[in-house]
Write an enzyme that holds these catalytic residues in place. Structure first.
Site, PDB file in Angstrom:
ATOM      1  N   GLU A   1      -8.077  -4.094  -0.252  1.00 15.20           N
ATOM      2  CA  GLU A   1      -7.303  -3.408   0.790  1.00 15.20           C
ATOM      3  C   GLU A   1      -7.871  -2.002   1.023  1.00 15.20           C
ATOM      4  O   GLU A   1      -8.158  -1.617   2.148  1.00 15.20           O
ATOM      5  CB  GLU A   1      -5.838  -3.330   0.314  1.00 15.20           C
ATOM      6  CG  GLU A   1      -4.901  -2.689   1.301  1.00 15.20           C
ATOM      7  CD  GLU A   1      -3.530  -2.422   0.688  1.00 15.20           C
ATOM      8  OE1 GLU A   1      -3.387  -2.506  -0.560  1.00 15.20           O
ATOM      9  OE2 GLU A   1      -2.605  -2.111   1.454  1.00 15.20           O
ATOM     10  N   HIS A   2      -8.002  -1.239  -0.078  1.00 10.50           N
ATOM     11  CA  HIS A   2      -8.568   0.123  -0.010  1.00 10.50           C
ATOM     12  C   HIS A   2      -9.848   0.163  -0.827  1.00 10.50           C
ATOM     13  O   HIS A   2      -9.851  -0.279  -1.972  1.00 10.50           O
ATOM     14  CB  HIS A   2      -7.614   1.147  -0.629  1.00 10.50           C
ATOM     15  CG  HIS A   2      -6.235   1.158  -0.038  1.00 10.50           C
ATOM     16  ND1 HIS A   2      -5.174   0.543  -0.649  1.00 10.50           N
ATOM     17  CD2 HIS A   2      -5.752   1.710   1.092  1.00 10.50           C
ATOM     18  CE1 HIS A   2      -4.084   0.714   0.093  1.00 10.50           C
ATOM     19  NE2 HIS A   2      -4.399   1.408   1.157  1.00 10.50           N
TER      20      HIS A   2
ATOM     21  N   ASP B   1      -3.153   7.186   3.385  1.00 12.48           N
ATOM     22  CA  ASP B   1      -1.748   6.757   3.374  1.00 12.48           C
ATOM     23  C   ASP B   1      -0.897   7.589   4.312  1.00 12.48           C
ATOM     24  O   ASP B   1       0.133   7.128   4.806  1.00 12.48           O
ATOM     25  CB  ASP B   1      -1.163   6.883   1.956  1.00 12.48           C
ATOM     26  CG  ASP B   1      -1.545   5.709   1.086  1.00 12.48           C
ATOM     27  OD1 ASP B   1      -1.916   4.662   1.640  1.00 12.48           O
ATOM     28  OD2 ASP B   1      -1.470   5.838  -0.152  1.00 12.48           O
TER      29      ASP B   1
ATOM     30  N   GLN C   1      -2.557   3.940  -6.496  1.00 14.27           N
ATOM     31  CA  GLN C   1      -2.128   2.585  -6.118  1.00 14.27           C
ATOM     32  C   GLN C   1      -1.273   1.965  -7.216  1.00 14.27           C
ATOM     33  O   GLN C   1      -0.253   1.333  -6.943  1.00 14.27           O
ATOM     34  CB  GLN C   1      -3.327   1.673  -5.817  1.00 14.27           C
ATOM     35  CG  GLN C   1      -4.065   2.048  -4.550  1.00 14.27           C
ATOM     36  CD  GLN C   1      -3.125   2.293  -3.385  1.00 14.27           C
ATOM     37  OE1 GLN C   1      -2.444   1.383  -2.935  1.00 14.27           O
ATOM     38  NE2 GLN C   1      -3.056   3.522  -2.896  1.00 14.27           N
TER      39      GLN C   1
ATOM     40  N   HIS D   1      -6.839 -34.168  35.723  1.00 18.83           N
ATOM     41  CA  HIS D   1      -7.689 -32.983  35.653  1.00 18.83           C
ATOM     42  C   HIS D   1      -8.868 -33.133  36.620  1.00 18.83           C
ATOM     43  O   HIS D   1      -9.177 -32.223  37.393  1.00 18.83           O
ATOM     44  CB  HIS D   1      -8.253 -32.815  34.229  1.00 18.83           C
ATOM     45  CG  HIS D   1      -7.282 -32.277  33.231  1.00 18.83           C
ATOM     46  ND1 HIS D   1      -6.187 -32.977  32.796  1.00 18.83           N
ATOM     47  CD2 HIS D   1      -7.239 -31.094  32.556  1.00 18.83           C
ATOM     48  CE1 HIS D   1      -5.524 -32.257  31.900  1.00 18.83           C
ATOM     49  NE2 HIS D   1      -6.138 -31.112  31.743  1.00 18.83           N
TER      50      HIS D   1
ATOM     51  N   HIS E   1       2.492   2.369  -7.204  1.00 21.94           N
ATOM     52  CA  HIS E   1       3.317   1.716  -6.175  1.00 21.94           C
ATOM     53  C   HIS E   1       4.174   0.605  -6.770  1.00 21.94           C
ATOM     54  O   HIS E   1       5.309   0.393  -6.357  1.00 21.94           O
ATOM     55  CB  HIS E   1       2.429   1.088  -5.094  1.00 21.94           C
ATOM     56  CG  HIS E   1       2.160   1.995  -3.937  1.00 21.94           C
ATOM     57  ND1 HIS E   1       3.163   2.462  -3.132  1.00 21.94           N
ATOM     58  CD2 HIS E   1       1.016   2.512  -3.456  1.00 21.94           C
ATOM     59  CE1 HIS E   1       2.629   3.241  -2.194  1.00 21.94           C
ATOM     60  NE2 HIS E   1       1.342   3.290  -2.367  1.00 21.94           N
TER      61      HIS E   1
END
Lengths: 436, 436
Positions: A327-328, A361, A259, A420, A262
């Site tokens: 996230e992971h 991934d 990670q 209504h 990235h």
């Protein structure tokens, strides 16, 4: 050196809070520029698109060549080595199989009052997928965005992808072809988002836009939201690994670095119940950082935002992880399924030592577009649901209306919404008079 | 007079397009004011909340009295007449039963490669529901927002509701109690949204905010989006009725007016295959507008944004309706189920002459929070899904990793993400050496 924390130390609570609150991303304020670009594309259509592409991508194009032709696609795809094609095809097959199981079912039933109720799912008619150009142009992201759309039944699926200096990644075109994308347009940036949302002569508008992009793309997606649907605004990637000290520290180090490599703003955190193992992982990270191609990026991420946290037990580790809502999340422990039961907030969980995050991934099957920046507390990864919408159904019989209509009338009157109430009353009166 | 269109007339396409593109809402630009309010609440917490409540709601409060006490709630609720209580309870029961069917299932399976895959749903931990004060304070909306959250399993559910001059609608408190809301705070506006998103000493932060509000509330929701989840930004209400000329024109007139009476920006459209019926409905609307309590609002909406469209057949009517993608769609035709098959975009469909839209607003069971402004093309009404999120699961065995790992490595290398590839390769090498 990376930050070491220990839950038993004084000050841990404050240190952990500061880790949670870290601002990892500079969001340049490009909103004014983006507003101008969108207005320009709305006003001048293809002419604006062509000018902006020339300016930002240093690439001159004409309206009739905005879309890649079949010949161009075939020529680019021919450059892809067989091993990469086979890997993409296997990935596509697995992603398709996983997402096919997500298709929700329609329902219709009659309740005790005699009312027929239900709902029906249907796809958006047209979707547009943004694919970044240049370095961050990932064929895997094409599969992850396009396949759920096709599984959902989206009729028209297009890709926009900038081609700086006219250069395209052949793997992106191949991934688009494998996923069943109809057309790939060589435009990018806010101008491409504007074209997808509002349409030009060459590019018909879509109903939903997904896919990652830079700050301009993100700002444009925010601006067109409402006119079209958008997916989440993705932040820098994150991984949290919980390890009990079993297994190879180098494997964990590589998972953290996968990670960190990235983005300098990515965040990799290890929580372990074994302080010595935490040390060993940290040393393994440093060793790998000596030789890793992307060591500059990964090193900055690890130094600035990484952390090794020593927890007293796995229950405490799970509690901390739930506060991060990563996230992971990798569970590198002897009994990952038992630990997973204690996890309440995470985008994706990778269970056990043989499931590195990188599997997710590319090839595992689940989507790799996942909630970042603690948003797993309230949102989910990309799925077929992002390309579907639900229409609810209700059908009253005269009997059902007689049974439940009076309560609707009472509530309408209590809310001072006379029409209504009258719309129900007119029918009830007719039924009671036996007119019908 | 209302606008009459006929699909066979020259110029229909342009007229219809202009109906679709009508800008019905003035969105005052309150973003700068809202940004200041949010910053103030973040900086000063309850003190800011109290000051702003005094300023905007003309109501002085202390931090320990921000939440209604049990005694206050009991005293207010005692004022509700039994018929209204019974109607709310019936509505709650029906809404709960409908939404309980929406709960999605977890899945877990092992595929041919030996990989265990799946996903798990879980609720957001805490949700906050905005309820407008004053005139637009609808107890039915409390039920429609709160019940899906409770069905989803949200642990902490709070309501914020401004009480201008200290006045609260007892029905709102009763609806909150029936729906299982934990706490009701008497604050509103952007300051209430800021408190829900960031928390103050008196109000703990939530993970998801839903519910309608004015321009300040909408702007605040947009601003805190990302920090927390939000539901859609609701626009003015809409109804589209497709009628084949069977049935009572007065019923259809009342159904059209039941949306028009909400708001001068509401839109009511009739598409009919019977021009004479269209005339009769229009006359019935004018007759009802003579006496309707909210005739000023309903009349303005009908004159400015209403339309009667004569179509050649029901298939054409369905096509036009799909272009509108209405929030509410009534099918007042002999065979509504057959016609519903042709509808691709609508928030909710009401089938047949005995299903006035008002049934769906209160008591039918489906949610009345629905996509407006043509967003039914890509989004759905509120549901339990808005209070749930999905965590994906993946677990590789050594055999599964051997089977699919090499393809992941190939793709990682093709994307120049070396650590991704190495994280897979390190495990494959160990397995191949038989070390493990």
């Amino acid at each position: 050196m990376v930050q070491f924390l220990d839950t038993r130390e004084d000050g841990f609570a404050a240190q952990f809070q500061s880790l949670l609150g870290m601002k990892r991303e500079d969001s340049p304020d490009v909103d004014a520029i983006v507003a101008d670009i969108i207005a320009d594309v709305r006003a001048r259509g293809d002419a604006a698109l062509i000018e902006l592409t020339s300016k930002f991508d240093r690439f001159d194009i004409t309206a009739d060549r905005l879309a890649f032709s079949l010949e161009e696609i075939a020529a680019e795809i021919a450059k892809v080595p067989p091993a990469e094609r086979a890997a993409l095809e296997l990935a596509a097959e697995r992603i398709r199989a996983y997402h096919a199981r997500q298709m929700p079912e329609d329902q219709r039933w009659t309740d005790a009052a005699g009312a027929e109720l239900g709902w029906r799912w249907g796809p958006v008619s047209a979707a547009g997928l943004y694919v970044p150009g240049g370095l961050a142009s990932y064929p895997s992201s094409v599969l992850m965005n396009a396949i759920p759309a096709k599984v959902a039944g989206v009729e028209r699926l297009v890709v926009v992808c900038p081609t700086p200096d006219g250069v395209v990644n052949p793997l992106v075109l191949l991934a688009a072809q494998i996923a069943g994308v109809d057309t790939v347009y060589r435009v990018g940036g806010a101008q491409a988002i504007a074209a997808l949302a509002y349409g030009t002569d060459a590019i018909a508008p879509v109903d939903k836009i997904t896919g990652p992009g830079n700050a301009f793309v993100a700002a444009a997606k925010r601006r067109v939201f409402g006119r079209v649907g958008i997916d989440m605004i993705a932040g820098p990637s994150e991984i949290l690994v919980i390890a009990d000290g079993t297994g190879d520290p180098d494997w964990i180090a590589l998972d953290l670095l996968s990670q960190a490599e990235h983005d300098e703003s990515a965040q990799a955190i290890l929580i372990t119940t074994d302080a010595a193992f935490g040390d060993a992982v940290s040393k393994a990270v440093e060793a790998r950082l000596q030789t890793l191609q992307r060591r500059k990026i990964a090193g900055a991420s690890w130094r600035d935002f990484g952390a090794v946290i020593v927890a007293q037990d796995l229950a405490e580790a799970a509690t901390l992880s739930n506060r991060v809502a990563p996230e992971h999340l990798e569970l590198c422990v002897a009994d990952p399924d038992a630990l997973a039961e204690q996890i309440t907030h995470a985008g994706a969980i990778f269970l056990g030592a043989y499931t590195p995050e990188a599997i997710g991934d590319y090839i595992g099957g689940p989507n790799h577009v996942l909630p970042t920046a603690r948003s797993a507390r309230f949102s989910s990864g990309l799925s077929v649901m992002d390309f579907l919408k639900r229409t609810t159904l209700a059908k009253m019989t005269p009997g059902a209306l007689k049974a439940i209509g009076p309560a609707a009338e009472t509530l309408a009157i209590s809310e001072s919404l006379e029409a209504h109430g009258l719309s129900v009353r007119a029918r009830l009166d007719a039924l009671n008079k036996g007119e019908l």
